[in-house]
Design an enzyme around this catalytic site. Structure first.
Site, PDB file in Angstrom:
ATOM      1  N   HIS A  71      70.543  51.747   5.303  1.00 62.92           N
ATOM      2  CA  HIS A  71      71.291  51.942   4.060  1.00 62.92           C
ATOM      3  C   HIS A  71      71.084  50.724   3.178  1.00 62.92           C
ATOM      4  O   HIS A  71      70.295  49.822   3.521  1.00 62.92           O
ATOM      5  CB  HIS A  71      72.775  52.209   4.358  1.00 62.92           C
ATOM      6  CG  HIS A  71      73.383  51.196   5.291  1.00 62.92           C
ATOM      7  ND1 HIS A  71      73.573  49.880   4.941  1.00 62.92           N
ATOM      8  CD2 HIS A  71      73.818  51.300   6.580  1.00 62.92           C
ATOM      9  CE1 HIS A  71      74.117  49.220   5.940  1.00 62.92           C
ATOM     10  NE2 HIS A  71      74.271  50.057   6.968  1.00 62.92           N
ATOM     11  N   HIS A 100      71.091  47.203   4.766  1.00 57.25           N
ATOM     12  CA  HIS A 100      69.824  46.806   5.387  1.00 57.25           C
ATOM     13  C   HIS A 100      68.789  46.461   4.307  1.00 57.25           C
ATOM     14  O   HIS A 100      68.047  45.485   4.433  1.00 57.25           O
ATOM     15  CB  HIS A 100      69.261  47.949   6.243  1.00 57.25           C
ATOM     16  CG  HIS A 100      70.143  48.390   7.370  1.00 57.25           C
ATOM     17  ND1 HIS A 100      70.760  49.622   7.383  1.00 57.25           N
ATOM     18  CD2 HIS A 100      70.513  47.771   8.522  1.00 57.25           C
ATOM     19  CE1 HIS A 100      71.462  49.751   8.505  1.00 57.25           C
ATOM     20  NE2 HIS A 100      71.335  48.648   9.209  1.00 57.25           N
ATOM     21  N   GLY A 142      73.337  40.360   8.297  1.00 55.89           N
ATOM     22  CA  GLY A 142      74.406  40.626   7.340  1.00 55.89           C
ATOM     23  C   GLY A 142      75.719  40.011   7.787  1.00 55.89           C
ATOM     24  O   GLY A 142      76.030  39.983   8.974  1.00 55.89           O
ATOM     25  N   GLN A 152      78.710  38.509  14.961  1.00 54.94           N
ATOM     26  CA  GLN A 152      77.328  38.589  15.452  1.00 54.94           C
ATOM     27  C   GLN A 152      76.489  37.454  14.843  1.00 54.94           C
ATOM     28  O   GLN A 152      75.728  36.778  15.539  1.00 54.94           O
ATOM     29  CB  GLN A 152      76.733  39.948  15.075  1.00 54.94           C
ATOM     30  CG  GLN A 152      75.239  40.060  15.259  1.00 54.94           C
ATOM     31  CD  GLN A 152      74.749  41.474  15.013  1.00 54.94           C
ATOM     32  OE1 GLN A 152      74.895  42.325  15.885  1.00 54.94           O
ATOM     33  NE2 GLN A 152      74.181  41.731  13.857  1.00 54.94           N
ATOM     34  N   SER A 190      77.850  51.020   6.423  1.00 52.15           N
ATOM     35  CA  SER A 190      77.595  50.977   7.857  1.00 52.15           C
ATOM     36  C   SER A 190      76.937  52.286   8.260  1.00 52.15           C
ATOM     37  O   SER A 190      77.272  53.345   7.723  1.00 52.15           O
ATOM     38  CB  SER A 190      78.924  50.821   8.611  1.00 52.15           C
ATOM     39  OG  SER A 190      78.761  51.181   9.971  1.00 52.15           O
ATOM     40  N   SER A 191      76.015  52.219   9.200  1.00 55.12           N
ATOM     41  CA  SER A 191      75.410  53.455   9.710  1.00 55.12           C
ATOM     42  C   SER A 191      76.493  54.361  10.276  1.00 55.12           C
ATOM     43  O   SER A 191      76.399  55.585  10.206  1.00 55.12           O
ATOM     44  CB  SER A 191      74.383  53.131  10.795  1.00 55.12           C
ATOM     45  OG  SER A 191      73.433  52.209  10.301  1.00 55.12           O
ATOM     46  N   ARG A 192      77.544  53.764  10.812  1.00 56.82           N
ATOM     47  CA  ARG A 192      78.623  54.549  11.433  1.00 56.82           C
ATOM     48  C   ARG A 192      79.490  55.277  10.402  1.00 56.82           C
ATOM     49  O   ARG A 192      80.258  56.167  10.774  1.00 56.82           O
ATOM     50  CB  ARG A 192      79.494  53.660  12.324  1.00 56.82           C
ATOM     51  CG  ARG A 192      78.790  53.225  13.597  1.00 56.82           C
ATOM     52  CD  ARG A 192      79.737  52.567  14.589  1.00 56.82           C
ATOM     53  NE  ARG A 192      79.116  52.416  15.898  1.00 56.82           N
ATOM     54  CZ  ARG A 192      78.537  51.294  16.347  1.00 56.82           C
ATOM     55  NH1 ARG A 192      78.518  50.209  15.586  1.00 56.82           N
ATOM     56  NH2 ARG A 192      77.993  51.240  17.551  1.00 56.82           N
TER      57      ARG A 192
HETATM   58  P1  AMP Z   1      72.727  47.390  12.348  1.00 53.98           P
HETATM   59  O1  AMP Z   1      71.592  48.319  12.070  1.00 53.98           O
HETATM   60  O2  AMP Z   1      74.068  47.973  12.079  1.00 53.98           O
HETATM   61  O3  AMP Z   1      72.609  46.705  13.690  1.00 53.98           O
HETATM   62  O4  AMP Z   1      72.586  46.224  11.274  1.00 53.98           O
HETATM   63  C1  AMP Z   1      71.409  45.496  11.119  1.00 53.98           C
HETATM   64  C2  AMP Z   1      71.655  44.319  10.199  1.00 53.98           C
HETATM   65  O5  AMP Z   1      72.095  44.799   8.926  1.00 53.98           O
HETATM   66  C3  AMP Z   1      72.733  43.377  10.711  1.00 53.98           C
HETATM   67  O6  AMP Z   1      72.361  42.038  10.444  1.00 53.98           O
HETATM   68  C4  AMP Z   1      73.927  43.787   9.914  1.00 53.98           C
HETATM   69  O7  AMP Z   1      74.880  42.764   9.738  1.00 53.98           O
HETATM   70  C5  AMP Z   1      73.288  44.146   8.583  1.00 53.98           C
HETATM   71  N1  AMP Z   1      74.188  45.014   7.828  1.00 53.98           N
HETATM   72  C6  AMP Z   1      74.725  46.191   8.231  1.00 53.98           C
HETATM   73  N2  AMP Z   1      75.554  46.687   7.286  1.00 53.98           N
HETATM   74  C7  AMP Z   1      75.555  45.793   6.267  1.00 53.98           C
HETATM   75  C8  AMP Z   1      76.223  45.709   4.999  1.00 53.98           C
HETATM   76  N3  AMP Z   1      77.068  46.645   4.593  1.00 53.98           N
HETATM   77  N4  AMP Z   1      75.968  44.641   4.226  1.00 53.98           N
HETATM   78  C9  AMP Z   1      75.123  43.664   4.622  1.00 53.98           C
HETATM   79  N5  AMP Z   1      74.465  43.681   5.805  1.00 53.98           N
HETATM   80  C10 AMP Z   1      74.674  44.726   6.605  1.00 53.98           C
END
Ligand code: AMP
Length: 283
Positions: free
Chosen positions: A34, A37, A147, A153, A185-187
């Site tokens: 999204h 990312h 992020g 994390q 968020s993907s969720r």
């Molecule tokens: P994930 O795919 O959820 O593991 O996230 C991958 C990376 O994207 C991680 O470093 C997250 O912190 C970052 N990320 C996910 N959502 C957001 C957001 N809304 N804003 C900024 N970074 C994000």
């Protein structure tokens, strides 16, 4: 854009790029990309010669009853977004290759992994630290972008990179939000329309606390009460935590300041959402 699944092939390519003196930027993700990312990818693009994105739903960072099996996936769409963001290499290893029979190593970043999400998801940050170490060794990045949405994390990874003298720079990027304030968020794909509306209480609570802070309130317990009232008033939302912590060490704080992290987590049905704000930063 090149897609690589083979670990050895990725590592060999990274090593030869490094020998040529090229600067590698790396964005590790679990896919279902999204705008959050994309913001990391764009920054990585501006900051490197070669931009590597990994897409890997890491089984060892999920608890037994969590959403590993139903985690949203859409590789075709992810590849399109990656290409639009100027990614050079998409690394998509399999779980069987990442964790073959006999795998037995865990990276633990002790204290900073314990509170907040670490308390409700035991072992989660061990899974994160282990996979990120492994990905760093494969991709050989000069800079890795994360992020601040996943604030703890980022803190765990910063500590790990420092403690283990990993030869790279870690960049933390601002939270990207929907127009209505919900942190991307993907969720969020799990949420019904009604749940999405209810979830906005998290952003409202952060904004309210920030307003009280701007007005001079410094007592964590009073600010916490205000946040709990807003989230608690929303039907269908179960609060997991609302906490004020030092932005670097994640130690609990009774008196807050500009560098204090307000972190929240809540459940809407089966969906667990997190959000946060550092009081002195922009929301
Ligand atoms: P994930 O795919 O959820 O593991 O996230 C991958 C990376 O994207 C991680 O470093 C997250 O912190 C970052 N990320 C996910 N959502 C957001 C957001 N809304 N804003 C900024 N970074 C994000």
């Amino acid at each position: 854009m090149q897609t690589i699944s083979d670990i050895r092939q990725m590592q060999t390519l990274a090593c030869s790029l490094k020998r040529e003196g090229r600067r590698i930027a790396f964005v590790p993700t679990m896919g279902f990309l999204h705008e959050g990312h994309a913001s990391l990818l764009r920054e990585g693009r501006n900051n490197s010669d070669v931009l590597v994105l990994s897409i890997f739903v890491n089984p060892i960072q999920f608890g037994k009853n969590e959403d590993l099996d139903r985690y949203p996936r859409d590789m075709e769409r992810d590849l399109r977004i990656a290409s639009e963001c100027g990614v050079d290499i998409v690394f998509t290893p399999t779980a069987a290759d990442m964790y073959p029979t006999g795998f037995q190593t865990t990276v633990t970043v002790r204290d900073v992994s314990l509170p907040l999400c670490g308390a409700s998801r035991p072992g989660h940050f061990d899974g994160v630290a282990t996979v990120v170490t492994k990905l760093f060794n494969i991709v050989q990045p000069d800079v890795a972008l994360f992020g601040r949405k996943d604030y703890q994390q980022l803190a765990v990874i910063r500590r790990m990179v420092m403690d283990l003298s990993m030869p790279l720079e870690v960049v933390g990027m601002p939270i990207v939000r929907e127009k209505d304030g919900l942190a991307m968020s993907s969720r969020n794909a799990y949420l019904s329309k009604e749940q999405h509306l209810s979830a906005l209480c998290l952003h409202r609570a952060l904004a309210d606390v920030r307003g009280l802070f701007a007005g001079g309130e410094r007592t964590a317990e009073k600010l916490r009460k205000a946040a709990l009232e807003i989230i608690g008033a929303e039907p269908g939302v179960t609060i997991e935590y609302v906490e004020f912590r030092d932005g670097a060490t994640l130690d609990e704080q009774e008196v807050v300041d500009n560098a204090t992290l307000l972190a929240v987590a809540a459940k809407l049905g089966q969906t667990r959402l997190i959000d946060n704000s550092v009081l002195g930063d922009e929301l």
